[in-house]
Design an enzyme around this catalytic site. Sequence first.
Site, short mmCIF file in Angstrom:
data_model
loop_
_atom_site.label_atom_id
_atom_site.label_comp_id
_atom_site.label_asym_id
_atom_site.label_seq_id
_atom_site.Cartn_x
_atom_site.Cartn_y
_atom_site.Cartn_z
N HIS A 120 0.88 -1.19 0.00
CA HIS A 120 0.00 0.00 0.00
C HIS A 120 0.90 1.22 0.00
O HIS A 120 1.46 1.60 1.03
CB HIS A 120 -0.91 0.00 1.24
N ALA A 160 -3.48 14.75 5.70
CA ALA A 160 -3.34 13.45 6.36
C ALA A 160 -2.34 12.58 5.61
O ALA A 160 -2.43 12.45 4.39
CB ALA A 160 -4.69 12.75 6.43
N LYS A 168 -9.13 -0.13 -5.95
CA LYS A 168 -9.15 0.46 -4.62
C LYS A 168 -10.41 1.26 -4.41
O LYS A 168 -10.68 2.21 -5.15
CB LYS A 168 -7.92 1.37 -4.46
N HIS A 204 1.69 5.32 -1.66
CA HIS A 204 1.37 6.52 -2.44
C HIS A 204 2.69 7.11 -2.95
O HIS A 204 3.54 7.47 -2.13
CB HIS A 204 0.66 7.57 -1.58
N VAL A 205 2.83 7.20 -4.27
CA VAL A 205 4.05 7.84 -4.80
C VAL A 205 3.76 9.17 -5.48
O VAL A 205 4.67 9.84 -5.96
CB VAL A 205 4.86 6.93 -5.75
N ASN A 252 -5.05 7.41 -5.97
CA ASN A 252 -5.75 8.66 -5.60
C ASN A 252 -4.97 9.91 -6.03
O ASN A 252 -4.64 10.77 -5.23
CB ASN A 252 -6.07 8.69 -4.10
N HIS A 274 -4.77 -0.76 5.74
CA HIS A 274 -4.27 -0.06 6.93
C HIS A 274 -5.20 -0.19 8.14
O HIS A 274 -5.72 0.81 8.64
CB HIS A 274 -3.96 1.41 6.63
N ASP A 324 1.43 2.47 3.55
CA ASP A 324 0.58 3.66 3.41
C ASP A 324 1.44 4.91 3.52
O ASP A 324 0.99 5.94 4.03
CB ASP A 324 -0.58 3.67 4.42
N HIS A 378 -10.59 1.29 1.69
CA HIS A 378 -10.34 2.23 2.79
C HIS A 378 -11.59 2.17 3.66
O HIS A 378 -12.62 2.77 3.33
CB HIS A 378 -10.10 3.65 2.26
#
Length: 335
Positions: free
Chosen positions: A12, A256, A95, A14-15, A40, A168, A240, A134
């Site tokens: 999980h 966040a 997702k 985010h890049v 996202n 998560h 995450d 999520h």
Amino acid sequence: MTLTLNSPLDMHLHVRDNDMLKTVAPLSSNSFASAIIMPNLVPPVTTIKALQEYKQRIIRSTCRDNFTPLMTLFFKSDYSYEFLKEAKKYIAALKLYPSGITTNSEGGVSSMDIDGLKDTFEAMSELEIPLLVHGETNGFVMDREKEFSSVYEQFAKNFPKLKIVMEHITTKHSASLLDKYENLYATITLHHLYITLDDVAGGMLSPHLFCKPIAKRPEDREALLKLALSANPKVMFGSDSAPHPQDKKECCGCAAGVFTAPIALQALAQLFERHGKLKNLQAFVSDNAQKIYNFKPIDKKVTLEKKEFIVPNSYGSVVPMFAGEKLLWSIKNAL
Ligand code: NCD
Ligand code: ZN
């Protein structure tokens, strides 16, 4: 003392895109063989074309050629069977975000009512596309994940062939669902194994530890630790890691997300060693995920050594977890 991990995986991640992508993607590829890439972006990744282009940008941004981005599409309930059949060739999962629940999730699902989701879930079951979720309602912040559990139960019961990953997880209650449903799995982050709400807001406010879902109570962290340290076969490591520029964190209306990609393996080794469970780290950071996702990653050996590592104060514009602090393990090499 050294520890070699075979093909560590971040299930999980985010890049982001553009300059941020160029800063953070190489850091993940230094430590991991592969990662599940979250969709996202703004706008979210909802077409095969956008997904392939994003994948190419990630590949171009990683400094090594031995890192595989596993792509996901942003869940929409109007994807047709034909679209999903074609998408299956390029994706590892879909997702699902409840609308507006976290960063860039405005285009997510507004009702968890099964009737509206049934066709997509049936297609995904048949095509064997995992559903990543999520799992939070928009209720009181400490209760959001628990309130969402009835949705997980409905999904799991009604679609027994659908592989569902509770992303998560942060509560004891979510941990207990894993034993109840064969088709429910979970990712656990590094930060939720280390911190509770006290670390975020119990003393001086720590914006860099603020994330969704928010860290919970000591007993919740204990339940997560129990799953991770025993490398329960239904859980996988998913950082995450969610970078935001320092000025978007240290301000009113703090974004966040906790940035952990470059320090995750070192901090996991420290935690597993402290609990006498280093032998289970391989399963938690790779083997379990390979079985759950039924895939074989590229061969990459990441060797950690018991040598102090002072975490940098920042990586580009992003402040990592443990910034300026000392970790007991460092990465020796990745081959
Ligand atoms: C993530 C982000 O910034 O994209 N933020 C977070 O707090 N975890 C989104 C998410 O996974 O919820
Ligand atoms: Zn995330």
